[in-house]
Design a protein around this motif. Structure first.
Motif, PDB file in Angstrom:
ATOM      1  N   VAL A  20       0.961  -1.183  -0.044  1.00  0.00           N
ATOM      2  CA  VAL A  20       0.154   0.106   0.122  1.00  0.00           C
ATOM      3  C   VAL A  20       0.892   1.282  -0.071  1.00  0.00           C
ATOM      4  CG1 VAL A  20      -1.586   1.330   1.163  1.00  0.00           C
ATOM      5  CG2 VAL A  20      -1.822  -1.189   1.022  1.00  0.00           C
ATOM      6  N   ALA A  21       0.786   2.133  -1.173  1.00  0.00           N
ATOM      7  CA  ALA A  21       1.547   3.108  -1.157  1.00  0.00           C
ATOM      8  C   ALA A  21       1.742   4.317   0.099  1.00  0.00           C
ATOM      9  CB  ALA A  21       1.280   4.051  -2.471  1.00  0.00           C
ATOM     10  N   GLU A  22       0.613   4.510   0.779  1.00  0.00           N
ATOM     11  CA  GLU A  22       0.552   5.398   1.631  1.00  0.00           C
ATOM     12  C   GLU A  22       1.021   5.043   2.963  1.00  0.00           C
ATOM     13  OE1 GLU A  22      -3.542   6.765   3.816  1.00  0.00           O
ATOM     14  OE2 GLU A  22      -3.174   8.438   2.048  1.00  0.00           O
ATOM     15  N   THR A  23       0.751   3.644   3.387  1.00  0.00           N
ATOM     16  CA  THR A  23       1.086   3.039   4.600  1.00  0.00           C
ATOM     17  C   THR A  23       2.334   2.035   4.724  1.00  0.00           C
ATOM     18  OG1 THR A  23      -0.343   1.052   4.501  1.00  0.00           O
ATOM     19  CG2 THR A  23      -1.142   3.277   5.441  1.00  0.00           C
ATOM     20  N   GLY A  24       2.664   1.520   3.516  1.00  0.00           N
ATOM     21  CA  GLY A  24       3.763   0.680   3.603  1.00  0.00           C
ATOM     22  C   GLY A  24       3.502  -0.590   3.913  1.00  0.00           C
ATOM     23  N   VAL A  25       2.101  -1.018   4.054  1.00  0.00           N
ATOM     24  CA  VAL A  25       1.580  -2.378   4.477  1.00  0.00           C
ATOM     25  C   VAL A  25       1.875  -3.341   3.496  1.00  0.00           C
ATOM     26  CG1 VAL A  25      -0.383  -3.792   5.112  1.00  0.00           C
ATOM     27  CG2 VAL A  25       0.124  -1.385   6.052  1.00  0.00           C
ATOM     28  N   VAL A  26       2.300  -4.339   3.458  1.00  0.00           N
ATOM     29  CA  VAL A  26       2.449  -5.418   2.591  1.00  0.00           C
ATOM     30  C   VAL A  26       1.261  -6.148   2.247  1.00  0.00           C
ATOM     31  CG1 VAL A  26       3.682  -7.539   1.835  1.00  0.00           C
ATOM     32  CG2 VAL A  26       4.953  -5.701   2.985  1.00  0.00           C
ATOM     33  N   LEU A  27       0.866  -6.051   1.009  1.00  0.00           N
ATOM     34  CA  LEU A  27      -0.411  -6.938   0.755  1.00  0.00           C
ATOM     35  C   LEU A  27      -0.203  -8.440   0.162  1.00  0.00           C
ATOM     36  CD1 LEU A  27      -2.349  -3.866  -1.235  1.00  0.00           C
ATOM     37  CD2 LEU A  27      -2.909  -4.822   0.927  1.00  0.00           C
ATOM     38  N   ASP A  28       0.783  -8.450  -0.417  1.00  0.00           N
ATOM     39  CA  ASP A  28       1.269  -9.802  -1.061  1.00  0.00           C
ATOM     40  C   ASP A  28       2.830  -9.824  -1.004  1.00  0.00           C
ATOM     41  OD1 ASP A  28       1.077 -12.236  -2.310  1.00  0.00           O
ATOM     42  OD2 ASP A  28      -0.021 -11.763  -3.821  1.00  0.00           O
ATOM     43  N   SER A  29       3.568 -11.070  -0.964  1.00  0.00           N
ATOM     44  CA  SER A  29       4.699 -11.014  -1.349  1.00  0.00           C
ATOM     45  C   SER A  29       4.905 -12.704  -1.962  1.00  0.00           C
ATOM     46  CB  SER A  29       5.807 -10.921  -0.309  1.00  0.00           C
ATOM     47  OG  SER A  29       6.911 -11.294  -0.817  1.00  0.00           O
ATOM     48  N   ARG A  30       5.235 -12.633  -3.204  1.00  0.00           N
ATOM     49  CA  ARG A  30       5.125 -13.860  -3.907  1.00  0.00           C
ATOM     50  C   ARG A  30       6.261 -14.283  -4.882  1.00  0.00           C
ATOM     51  NH1 ARG A  30      -0.069 -14.241  -7.648  1.00  0.00           N
ATOM     52  NH2 ARG A  30      -1.238 -13.224  -5.763  1.00  0.00           N
ATOM     53  N   ARG A  31       6.469 -15.592  -5.208  1.00  0.00           N
ATOM     54  CA  ARG A  31       7.285 -15.918  -6.143  1.00  0.00           C
ATOM     55  C   ARG A  31       6.582 -16.162  -7.352  1.00  0.00           C
ATOM     56  NH1 ARG A  31      11.822 -20.969  -6.120  1.00  0.00           N
ATOM     57  NH2 ARG A  31      11.459 -21.597  -8.254  1.00  0.00           N
ATOM     58  N   VAL A  32       7.323 -15.610  -8.334  1.00  0.00           N
ATOM     59  CA  VAL A  32       6.624 -15.508  -9.778  1.00  0.00           C
ATOM     60  C   VAL A  32       7.404 -16.331 -10.949  1.00  0.00           C
ATOM     61  CG1 VAL A  32       5.332 -13.948 -11.568  1.00  0.00           C
ATOM     62  CG2 VAL A  32       5.441 -13.560  -9.123  1.00  0.00           C
ATOM     63  N   GLU A  33       7.097 -17.303 -11.185  1.00  0.00           N
ATOM     64  CA  GLU A  33       7.859 -17.930 -12.161  1.00  0.00           C
ATOM     65  C   GLU A  33       7.840 -17.274 -13.562  1.00  0.00           C
ATOM     66  OE1 GLU A  33       9.731 -20.833 -12.148  1.00  0.00           O
ATOM     67  OE2 GLU A  33       8.994 -21.499 -10.081  1.00  0.00           O
ATOM     68  N   ASN A  34       9.095 -17.132 -14.187  1.00  0.00           N
ATOM     69  CA  ASN A  34       9.224 -16.484 -15.348  1.00  0.00           C
ATOM     70  C   ASN A  34       8.413 -17.338 -16.685  1.00  0.00           C
ATOM     71  OD1 ASN A  34      10.087 -14.398 -17.101  1.00  0.00           O
ATOM     72  ND2 ASN A  34      12.057 -15.282 -17.536  1.00  0.00           N
ATOM     73  N   THR A  35       7.171 -17.350 -16.391  1.00  0.00           N
ATOM     74  CA  THR A  35       6.176 -18.112 -17.551  1.00  0.00           C
ATOM     75  C   THR A  35       4.943 -17.075 -17.757  1.00  0.00           C
ATOM     76  OG1 THR A  35       4.899 -19.402 -15.914  1.00  0.00           O
ATOM     77  CG2 THR A  35       7.100 -20.317 -16.651  1.00  0.00           C
ATOM     78  N   LYS A 109      10.584  -6.024  -1.544  1.00  0.00           N
ATOM     79  CA  LYS A 109       9.869  -4.954  -0.687  1.00  0.00           C
ATOM     80  C   LYS A 109      10.798  -3.673  -0.678  1.00  0.00           C
ATOM     81  CE  LYS A 109       7.681  -3.490   2.901  1.00  0.00           C
ATOM     82  NZ  LYS A 109       8.323  -2.200   3.192  1.00  0.00           N
ATOM     83  N   VAL A 110      12.010  -3.700  -0.840  1.00  0.00           N
ATOM     84  CA  VAL A 110      12.903  -2.334  -1.008  1.00  0.00           C
ATOM     85  C   VAL A 110      12.549  -1.696  -2.355  1.00  0.00           C
ATOM     86  CG1 VAL A 110      15.219  -1.470  -1.286  1.00  0.00           C
ATOM     87  CG2 VAL A 110      14.645  -3.221   0.423  1.00  0.00           C
ATOM     88  N   ILE A 111      12.380  -2.585  -3.507  1.00  0.00           N
ATOM     89  CA  ILE A 111      11.862  -1.829  -4.645  1.00  0.00           C
ATOM     90  C   ILE A 111      10.631  -1.156  -4.468  1.00  0.00           C
ATOM     91  CG2 ILE A 111      11.463  -2.328  -7.083  1.00  0.00           C
ATOM     92  CD1 ILE A 111      13.432  -4.559  -6.937  1.00  0.00           C
ATOM     93  N   ALA A 112       9.549  -1.728  -4.028  1.00  0.00           N
ATOM     94  CA  ALA A 112       8.119  -1.236  -3.778  1.00  0.00           C
ATOM     95  C   ALA A 112       8.461   0.046  -3.003  1.00  0.00           C
ATOM     96  CB  ALA A 112       7.312  -2.465  -3.171  1.00  0.00           C
ATOM     97  N   ASP A 113       9.168  -0.050  -1.794  1.00  0.00           N
ATOM     98  CA  ASP A 113       9.204   0.981  -0.933  1.00  0.00           C
ATOM     99  C   ASP A 113       9.826   2.331  -1.900  1.00  0.00           C
ATOM    100  OD1 ASP A 113       8.095   0.053   1.133  1.00  0.00           O
ATOM    101  OD2 ASP A 113      10.079  -0.691   2.029  1.00  0.00           O
TER     102      ASP A 113
END
Length: 399
Positions: A20-35, A109-113
Motif C-alpha cells: 500500500v503506497a500510503e502506509t507501506g503495508v505489504v498486501l502480497d509477497s510471492r514468487r513468480v515463475e518467469n512464465t 519490498k525495497v523496490i516497492a518502497d
C-alpha cells in the motif's frame, strides 16, 4: 492512496511485493515463475489490489534481457512501470534493519518502497519494433567487435613468438595482412614460397592495389630471410594463426553485412537523421545511442539525458563546503557514445573546437575539457530532437 509493486527480476523466477503506497503495508509477497501463466496471475493480483487501494505503479530493477517477458506483459496490461536501478536497491537495502542480509523477498519490498517514496524514477515504456531491432543488431555488432579484438591480440602474441619480424611489418586490421596469414606464417614457409608465389596468393584476396601486394610480399620475404632459426612449436602456432586469420576475415564480412543492415534500420528510424546531423556522430555512434537510450522522448530535459549518461556533475555539499565531482554512475555505453562523438567533432566542427579551446583556457585538462564538450553536446542533441531541426551551429539549446 495506491499500490506500489516491486519486482526483483531473476532468470528462472521473479519475486514480487505488493505494498500500500500510503502506509507501506505489504498486501502480497510471492514468487513468480518467469512464465506467461504465472506472470498473468501476478497481473491479476495487481488488478485486484488496484480495485481496492487505487492505481498501481510497478518498479523493475532490470530492463530487457531476462526481464523482457515480464516487462512486455506488464506494459501490455496497461500498468505504469518505472525503473529502479540495482545500485539504488542495494543502497536502500543497506539502510534498513539487517541491511547486509540479502534475499529476493526483501529486495522486492525495497523496490516497492522506492516506488512509493520517490517521484524521480524514470518511466518504462514499451520498446517499438524498430528500437528493439536496432538494440539487438548493435549488441551483436559489439560481440563481433570484441571477439575480433581478442582474436587479433592472440594472433599478435603467437606471431611474435614464432616470427617477430613479420609481426612488425604486417597489419592485422588489414585484409591484405590477414589474407597472407591464411597460408604463409613461418620464415621457412615464406622463403620457400618466394616473391612470385606470395604476390599470387595476395592477389587472390581481390581489390588490392598491386603496389600494396608488392610491398607486403617484399617486407615479408625480407623478414623471413633475416630469421633462420626455427622456434619450437612454430608449426602448431602457424596452424593456429592460419585458423584465426580465416576467422578474422569471415568476421570482417559479417561486420560489413551487419553494418549494412544497421544502416537500413537507421534509414527507417524517425530520429536517426537528426542525430546523425551532429558533427562527429556517424552511423555507428547513432545506432549505439538509439540502442542504449531507446525512446528519447522519455527524457523530458537535457539534464535528464545527461544524468542517464553519467555526464551531469554531482554536487557535494556539507556545511560551508561545496563542490562538484564527476558522476561515477550512469549508462557507461551511453557516456562513451557522447565522449567519442565529442572527440570526433574536434576534428571537423568549429563550434566544438572553440568550446574545447575555451575550457582548456579555463585550466581544464584535455580529458576534463572533452567531458565538458560531451555534456554540451547532450544539450545540443536534445535541442535538435525537440525542435526536429538538423544541427546548426547557432541552434538555441535552452528549453
Amino acid at each position: 492512496m495506491g499500490v506500489a509493486v516491486g519486482v526483483d527480476v531473476a532468470k528462472e523466477f521473479h519475486w514480487a511485493a505488493l505494498v500500500v503506497a500510503e502506509t507501506g503495508v505489504v498486501l502480497d509477497s510471492r514468487r513468480v515463475e518467469n512464465t506467461p501463466t504465472e506472470l498473468a496471475e501476478l497481473i491479476a493480483a495487481i488488478a485486484a489490489a488496484q480495485a481496492e487501494h487505487g492505481p498501481a505503479t510497478v518498479g523493475l530493477d532490470l530492463l530487457g534481457g531476462i526481464a523482457s517477458l515480464a516487462q512486455a506483459m506488464l506494459l501490455d496490461a496497461g500498468l505504469a512501470c518505472v525503473h529502479v536501478p540495482g545500485l539504488a536497491v542495494n543502497r536502500a537495502r543497506q539502510g534498513t534493519t539487517g541491511g547486509e542480509r540479502k534475499s529476493d523477498p526483501k529486495d522486492a519490498k525495497v523496490i516497492a518502497d522506492q516506488v512509493r517514496t520517490r517521484d524521480d524514477l524514470r518511466p518504462v515504456t514499451a520498446a517499438s519494433e524498430i528500437d528493439a531491432e536496432l538494440r539487438l543488431l548493435v549488441a551483436r555488432r559489439r560481440e563481433l567487435v570484441a571477439d575480433q579484438i581478442r582474436r587479433k591480440g592472440r594472433m599478435r602474441d603467437l606471431l611474435v613468438s614464432v616470427h617477430p619480424g613479420l609481426e612488425r611489418v604486417i597489419d592485422l586490421g588489414n585484409k591484405t595482412g590477414l589474407w597472407l596469414l591464411t597460408r604463409y606464417v613461418t620464415p621457412s614457409e615464406i622463403r620457400r614460397a618466394g616473391h612470385a608465389r606470395l604476390c599470387a596468393h595476395l592477389a587472390k584476396a581481390g581489390r588490392i592495389r598491386k603496389t600494396v601486394v608488392q610491398d607486403l610480399a617484399e617486407a615479408a620475404l625480407a623478414s623471413a630471410r633475416e630469421q633462420r632459426t626455427n622456434v619450437p612449436g612454430e608449426s602448431t602456432a602457424a596452424e593456429l594463426i592460419r585458423e584465426m586469420a580465416l576467422e578474422a576475415l569471415q568476421t570482417r564480412d559479417k561486420l560489413t553485412a551487419l553494418d549494412e543492415r544497421i544502416s537500413e534500420v537507421l534509414d527507417r528510424h524517425p530520429d536517426a537523421a537528426l542525430i546523425a546531423s551532429l558533427p562527429g556522430m556517424g552511423a555507428a555512434l547513432t545506432a549505439e545511442l538509439l540502442a542504449e537510450a531507446g525512446d528519447l522522448s522519455r527524457f523530458p530535459t537535457a539534464d535528464r539525458l545527461a544524468a542517464a549518461a553519467g555526464l551531469a556533475p554531482i554536487l557535494r555539499q556539507s556545511g560551508k563546503a561545496r563542490s562538484t565531482r564527476r558522476a561515477a554512475g550512469g549508462n557507461k555505453a551511453l557516456k562513451r557514445v557522447f565522449y567519442q562523438s565529442a572527440f570526433c567533432a574536434l576534428k571537423t566542427d568549429p563550434a566544438s573546437k572553440a568550446y574545447y579551446a575555451r575550457k582548456r583556457a579555463e585550466g581544464k585538462r584535455h580529458h576534463q575539457a572533452l567531458i565538458c564538450l560531451a555534456r554540451r553536446r547532450v544539450d545540443v542533441l536534445h535541442a535538435v530532437l525537440r525542435t526536429r531541426q538538423p544541427y546548426r551551429a547557432d541552434l538555441p539549446v535552452a528549453a
